[in-house]
Design a protein around this motif. Structure first.
Motif, PDB file in Angstrom:
ATOM      1  N   SER A   1       0.779  -1.064   0.142  1.00 13.39           N
ATOM      2  CA  SER A   1       0.075   0.003  -0.033  1.00 13.39           C
ATOM      3  C   SER A   1       0.970   1.267   0.094  1.00 13.39           C
ATOM      4  N   ALA A   2       1.835   1.237   0.840  1.00 15.38           N
ATOM      5  CA  ALA A   2       2.720   2.568   1.005  1.00 15.38           C
ATOM      6  C   ALA A   2       3.571   2.792  -0.161  1.00 15.38           C
TER       7      ALA A   2
ATOM      8  N   GLY B   1       4.454   3.311  -3.873  1.00 14.26           N
ATOM      9  CA  GLY B   1       3.337   3.530  -5.291  1.00 14.26           C
ATOM     10  C   GLY B   1       4.024   4.740  -5.969  1.00 14.26           C
ATOM     11  N   LEU B   2       3.221   5.279  -6.533  1.00 16.88           N
ATOM     12  CA  LEU B   2       3.350   6.542  -7.263  1.00 16.88           C
ATOM     13  C   LEU B   2       4.095   7.578  -6.218  1.00 16.88           C
ATOM     14  N   GLY B   3       3.589   7.643  -5.044  1.00 18.94           N
ATOM     15  CA  GLY B   3       4.129   8.499  -4.116  1.00 18.94           C
ATOM     16  C   GLY B   3       5.864   8.129  -4.087  1.00 18.94           C
ATOM     17  N   ASN B   4       6.262   7.253  -4.172  1.00 16.82           N
ATOM     18  CA  ASN B   4       7.490   6.970  -3.850  1.00 16.82           C
ATOM     19  C   ASN B   4       8.405   7.285  -5.595  1.00 16.82           C
TER      20      ASN B   4
ATOM     21  N   TYR C   1      -5.182  10.016  -8.285  1.00 14.08           N
ATOM     22  CA  TYR C   1      -4.194   8.941  -8.414  1.00 14.08           C
ATOM     23  C   TYR C   1      -4.222   7.974  -9.417  1.00 14.08           C
TER      24      TYR C   1
ATOM     25  N   TYR D   1       1.634  11.102   2.461  1.00 15.71           N
ATOM     26  CA  TYR D   1       1.099  10.495   1.317  1.00 15.71           C
ATOM     27  C   TYR D   1       1.918   9.173   1.178  1.00 15.71           C
ATOM     28  N   SER D   2       3.253   9.193   1.360  1.00 21.99           N
ATOM     29  CA  SER D   2       4.087   8.150   0.799  1.00 21.99           C
ATOM     30  C   SER D   2       3.738   6.895   1.924  1.00 21.99           C
TER      31      SER D   2
ATOM     32  N   SER E   1       1.179   6.207   3.637  1.00 19.65           N
ATOM     33  CA  SER E   1      -0.298   6.196   3.833  1.00 19.65           C
ATOM     34  C   SER E   1      -0.434   6.430   5.136  1.00 19.65           C
TER      35      SER E   1
ATOM     36  N   MET F   1      -4.689   8.894   7.288  1.00 18.45           N
ATOM     37  CA  MET F   1      -5.895   8.540   6.346  1.00 18.45           C
ATOM     38  C   MET F   1      -6.474   7.348   6.791  1.00 18.45           C
TER      39      MET F   1
ATOM     40  N   ILE G   1      -5.622   4.413   6.924  1.00 16.74           N
ATOM     41  CA  ILE G   1      -5.109   3.141   6.254  1.00 16.74           C
ATOM     42  C   ILE G   1      -4.420   2.387   7.181  1.00 16.74           C
TER      43      ILE G   1
END
Ligand code: PHE
Length: 449
Positions: free
Chosen positions: A21-22, A24-27, A102, A220-221, A223, A226, A228
Motif C-alpha cells: 500500500s505504501a 506506489g506513485l508517491g515514491n 491517483y 502520502y508516501s 499512507s 488517512m 489506512i
C-alpha cells in the motif's frame, strides 16, 4: 466492519501488504519531483529527519490503535473515546480525494507502458510529448478510465490476494531495476552535478514550504493520516512485533523513494544542466526524463517497457488499497452491498477524476488558490487535511488516550517509549501546527516565506 477480520498469517505477510500500500506513485513519481523542486539535498535531509521521528511515531500510533481496537478508523476512534469519533471521519476524507487523481496518474503510466509495448519509445523522448499528451481532452481521460476500471475490477472481484502475491516479487525487482538505472544515469555526462544537488543539503533552500512539502509527502508516501494504517493494524496479530514491522515498512518505503530520486534528479541535470525550469517541472518530471534515459540505453525499449510495467503494478497495489478503504468507509456507513458500494465509488471517481485530468489540459485556466484542479486536490489532501488529521491524532493519543496505552500495546522499549511520548505530545503537534499555519498564510498571500 461487519465482515470477520481474517488477519495476516505471518509478520512478513503484514509487512509486505502494508508496504504494498505504501510503495506506489508517491515514491516513484511524487518524491523525485518534490526533491527536484524543493532544493534536492535539503528536501532529502528534512524528509529523512521527519521519517525517523514523525513517521515512526505516527505509524506506530496508527497501527497500535488499529490492533488494540480491531477496527477501522471511524470505529476505532469511537471505541477509544466517543467524543473523538470525528477524527475518524476526518481521516476518511483524504483517501476519497486522492483516489480519483491517483487514477489519473495511473492512466499516464498505463499510456507509457503502451507506448513502450508498441515500440514507440523514441517518440516519447521528443520535447513536449508528455505535455501534448496530457493536454488533450480525450486521450488521458480514456487511459484514466482504463486504469480506474482495472482497479475497480480487482476490488469488485475481491482478488486482492492474487495482487499481493505479485507484489512479493514486484518490489525486489523494482528496487534492482531502479538501482541499475540510477547507476547508469550516474555515468551520463553532467549527472554528477545532479547527484551533488540531490545529496548535499544547501541551507538556503530551507523554508516552511520545504518542510510542509516534506511532511505532506511523508503522509502520502507512508499512507499515514488517512486511517489506512489503522485498518492494517486491525488485521495484525497481537503477538507480532510492532516496532520491527514499522521499521521495515519505513525502510522499504523510504529506500524506494530515495533510489527513484537518485535515478531521476541526476538525469534532469544530464539532460538540461539542472536549470530551474527543468527542476520545477513538477508532475511531468518522471514522464519527460526517463524516456530520454531509456533512449540512450542499449535495449532501452525493452527496459522502458519493463520499468513502466513495474511502476504500473506498484501503483495498482496502492490504488487497490485506496479503493478498498473508500469502499469500506461507505459500506460501513451506508450499509449498502459491496457491489453497489463499489459501483458508487467508481462513479464518484469518474466525477472527480475527469475534471482532474482535464485540469492539466483544456481546463487549465480554471484555478483554485493558484492551482489547477488536479494540483488543488493534491494540495488539499496532503498539505491541509492530512496535517490536521495528524495533529488531532497526536493530541488525542498524547493527552486523551495517553501515550502509555499505545506504548503497552506496541510493547515499546524504554528508548522508543521516550521518543514516542516526546514526539507525540510536544514536538509533532507544535511543529505540524506551525508549518501548517505558515504555509497556509503564504498560500493566501498573508505571509511571505
Ligand atoms: N502511499 C501510496 C504511494 O506512495 C499512496 C497511497 C496513499 C496508497 C494512501 C494507499 C493509501 O503511492
Amino acid at each position: 466492519m461487519s465482515e470477520k477480520r481474517s488477519g495476516f498469517s505471518s509478520r512478513l505477510g503484514f509487512v509486505l501488504a502494508a508496504a504494498g500500500s505504501a510503495v506506489g506513485l508517491g515514491n516513484l513519481w511524487r518524491f523525485p519531483y518534490l526533491a527536484a523542486r524543493y532544493g534536492g539535498g535539503m528536501f532529502l535531509l528534512v524528509y529523512l529527519v521527519l521519517a525517523v521521528t514523525f513517521g515512526f511515531t505516527l505509524m506506530m500510533a496508527e497501527i497500535a490503535i488499529g490492533r488494540k481496537t480491531g477496527l477501522s478508523a471511524i470505529g476505532a476512534f469511537r471505541a477509544l473515546n466517543k467524543k473523538y469519533t470525528f477524527i475518524g471521519y476526518l481521516a476518511s476524507i483524504p483517501p476519497i480525494i486522492i483516489l480519483p487523481y491517483y487514477c489519473v496518474i495511473g492512466g499516464w503510466v498505463t499510456k507509457y507502458l503502451w507506448v513502450y509495448l508498441s515500440g514507440q519509445g523514441t517518440a516519447a523522448t521528443e520535447t513536449g510529448f508528455f505535455k501534448q499528451f496530457i493536454t488533450q481532452p480525450g486521450e488521458p481521460v480514456l487511459w484514466f478510465a482504463l486504469y480506474l476500471g482495472l482497479t475497480a475490477l480487482v476490488v469488485l472481484l475481491g482478488v486482492e490476494k492474487g495482487v499481493e502475491k505479485v507484489s512479493k516479487w514486484l518490489m525486489p525487482v523494482l528496487v534492482v531495476l531502479s538501482l541499475f538505472m540510477a547507476v547508469y544515469v550516474l555515468f551520463l555526462p553532467g549527472a554528477l552535478e545532479g547527484v551533488v544537488y540531490y545529496l548535499k543539503p544547501d541551507f538556503s533552500h530551507f523554508s516552511a514550504t520545504t518542510v510542509l512539502a516534506a511532511l505532506g509527502q511523508l503522509f502520502y508516501s507512508m499512507s499515514l493520516a488517512m486511517g489506512i494504517m489503522i485498518t492494517y493494524g486491525s488485521y495484525m496479530k497481537k503477538e507480532d512485533n510492532l516496532t520491527a514491522s514499522v521499521r521495515q515498512i519505513e525502510i522499504f518505503d523510504t529506500g524506494i523513494a530515495f533510489v527513484s530520486g537518485l535515478m531521476i534528479v541526476p538525469a534532469v541535470f544530464a539532460f538540461s544542466g539542472g536549470n530551474a525550469e527543468a527542476l520545477d517541472e513538477g508532475t511531468s518530471l518522471m514522464f519527460s526524463t526517463l524516456p530520454r534515459v531509456f533512449a540512450g540505453m542499449p535495449g532501452g525499449g525493452i527496459i522502458g517497457g519493463v520499468f513502466f510495467l513495474l511502476v504500473l503494478l506498484a501503483a495498482l497495489t496502492s490504488s487497490i488499497s485506496l479503493m478498498e478503504t473508500v469502499v469500506s468507509i461507505f459500506q460501513d456507513k451506508l450499509k449498502w452491498s459491496r457491489r453497489t458500494t463499489c459501483l458508487a465509488v467508481l462513479g464518484l471517481c469518474v466525477v472527480l477524476g475527469v475534471p482532474s485530468s482535464l485540469g492539466k489540459g483544456v481546463w487549465k485556466s480554471f484555478t483554485i488558490l493558484g492551482n489547477d484542479i488536479f494540483d488543488f486536490f493534491d494540495f488539499a489532501a496532503n498539505s491541509v487535511i492530512m496535517p490536521i488529521v495528524a495533529f488531532l491524532t497526536c493530541v488525542f493519543v498524547g493527552y486523551v488516550l495517553k501515550p502509555k496505552t499505545l506504548i503497552e500495546e506496541a510493547r515499546l522499549g524504554r528508548r522508543d517509549a521516550v521518543l514516542f511520548t516526546v514526539v507525540i505530545r510536544y514536538v509533532a503537534p507544535v511543529c505540524i501546527l506551525l508549518i501548517l499555519a505558515s504555509s497556509l498564510m503564504a498560500k493566501l498571500g498573508i505571509l511571505t516565506i
